[in-house]
Write a protein that holds these residues in place. Structure first.
Motif, PDB file in Angstrom:
ATOM      1  N   SER A  11       0.825  -1.204   0.000  1.00  0.00           N
ATOM      2  CA  SER A  11       0.000   0.000   0.000  1.00  0.00           C
ATOM      3  C   SER A  11       0.864   1.262   0.000  1.00  0.00           C
ATOM      4  N   TYR A  12       0.912   1.929  -1.133  1.00  0.00           N
ATOM      5  CA  TYR A  12       1.649   3.199  -1.210  1.00  0.00           C
ATOM      6  C   TYR A  12       1.041   4.256  -0.286  1.00  0.00           C
ATOM      7  N   PRO A  13      -0.297   4.365  -0.190  1.00  0.00           N
ATOM      8  CA  PRO A  13      -0.850   5.371   0.733  1.00  0.00           C
ATOM      9  C   PRO A  13      -0.411   5.150   2.183  1.00  0.00           C
ATOM     10  N   GLU A  14      -0.287   3.901   2.605  1.00  0.00           N
ATOM     11  CA  GLU A  14       0.164   3.624   3.972  1.00  0.00           C
ATOM     12  C   GLU A  14       1.617   4.052   4.149  1.00  0.00           C
ATOM     13  N   ILE A  15       2.472   3.720   3.201  1.00  0.00           N
ATOM     14  CA  ILE A  15       3.874   4.129   3.282  1.00  0.00           C
ATOM     15  C   ILE A  15       3.971   5.653   3.271  1.00  0.00           C
ATOM     16  N   GLU A  16       3.151   6.293   2.447  1.00  0.00           N
ATOM     17  CA  GLU A  16       3.151   7.764   2.416  1.00  0.00           C
ATOM     18  C   GLU A  16       2.813   8.333   3.781  1.00  0.00           C
ATOM     19  N   ARG A  17       1.780   7.801   4.435  1.00  0.00           N
ATOM     20  CA  ARG A  17       1.402   8.285   5.765  1.00  0.00           C
ATOM     21  C   ARG A  17       2.544   8.097   6.762  1.00  0.00           C
ATOM     22  N   LEU A  18       3.194   6.928   6.716  1.00  0.00           N
ATOM     23  CA  LEU A  18       4.296   6.661   7.641  1.00  0.00           C
ATOM     24  C   LEU A  18       5.466   7.608   7.407  1.00  0.00           C
ATOM     25  N   VAL A  19       5.790   7.864   6.148  1.00  0.00           N
ATOM     26  CA  VAL A  19       6.898   8.764   5.811  1.00  0.00           C
ATOM     27  C   VAL A  19       6.564  10.188   6.232  1.00  0.00           C
ATOM     28  N   ARG A  20       5.352  10.624   5.930  1.00  0.00           N
ATOM     29  CA  ARG A  20       4.958  11.988   6.310  1.00  0.00           C
ATOM     30  C   ARG A  20       4.970  12.161   7.822  1.00  0.00           C
ATOM     31  N   ALA A  21       4.565  11.123   8.557  1.00  0.00           N
ATOM     32  CA  ALA A  21       4.565  11.196  10.018  1.00  0.00           C
ATOM     33  C   ALA A  21       5.989  11.208  10.565  1.00  0.00           C
ATOM     34  N   PRO A  27     -11.881  13.336  11.313  1.00  0.00           N
ATOM     35  CA  PRO A  27     -11.566  13.575   9.898  1.00  0.00           C
ATOM     36  C   PRO A  27     -10.101  13.301   9.551  1.00  0.00           C
ATOM     37  N   ASN A  28      -9.218  13.267  10.555  1.00  0.00           N
ATOM     38  CA  ASN A  28      -7.808  12.958  10.314  1.00  0.00           C
ATOM     39  C   ASN A  28      -7.551  11.459  10.209  1.00  0.00           C
ATOM     40  N   ASN A  29      -8.528  10.646  10.563  1.00  0.00           N
ATOM     41  CA  ASN A  29      -8.344   9.195  10.591  1.00  0.00           C
ATOM     42  C   ASN A  29      -8.447   8.627   9.182  1.00  0.00           C
ATOM     43  N   THR A  30      -7.301   8.346   8.601  1.00  0.00           N
ATOM     44  CA  THR A  30      -7.261   7.733   7.272  1.00  0.00           C
ATOM     45  C   THR A  30      -7.205   6.219   7.374  1.00  0.00           C
ATOM     46  N   ASP A  31      -7.096   5.678   8.578  1.00  0.00           N
ATOM     47  CA  ASP A  31      -7.013   4.231   8.771  1.00  0.00           C
ATOM     48  C   ASP A  31      -8.350   3.538   8.539  1.00  0.00           C
TER      49      ASP A  31
END
Length: 117
Positions: free
Chosen positions: A42-52, A99-103
């Motif tokens: 999942s690229y979106p998950e990796i993106e969230r982890l990197v941004r965090a 609204p911040n919960n993308t999980d």
């Protein structure tokens, strides 16, 4: 190249892929595959982890009505088990509808995915 990929590449260049992967709880192979654009996950998950981890982003938390770091937001809402104190209980109640919960979308996609067995 997306900004989050540049962040990941910079982090891997500054240390190495293993250390960059440890920071987001992934291994060096995942970092390599993401940077080489052949990651099957999942690229979106990796993106969230990197941004965090490296993005220094803040989000507005409805529990505090103030900004908190994205990394804290993700850690608090992904906490396993039942709340052990009043503050954890506030997050336990607020995070599913935040609204911040993308999980939420990720959890639903995993539940509806066909069985690989």
């Amino acid at each position: 190249m997306p900004a989050w990929v540049r962040l990941l590449a910079s982090a891997a260049d500054a240390t190495n892929q293993r250390k960059a992967g440890e920071k987001i709880n992934r291994n060096a192979g995942v970092i390599s595959r993401v940077l080489n654009r052949n990651y099957a996950g999942s690229y979106p998950e990796i993106e969230r982890l990197v941004r965090a981890a490296w993005g220094n982003e803040d989000v507005l938390c409805p529990v505090w009505n103030d900004t908190i770091p994205l990394a804290s937001c993700m850690n608090l809402r992904r906490k396993k088990g039942f709340p052990r104190n009043a503050v954890e209980n506030l997050y336990y109640q607020a995070c599913p509808a935040c609204p911040n919960n993308t999980d939420t979308a990720l959890d639903q996609a995993e539940e509806t995915a066909p069985c690989a067995a």
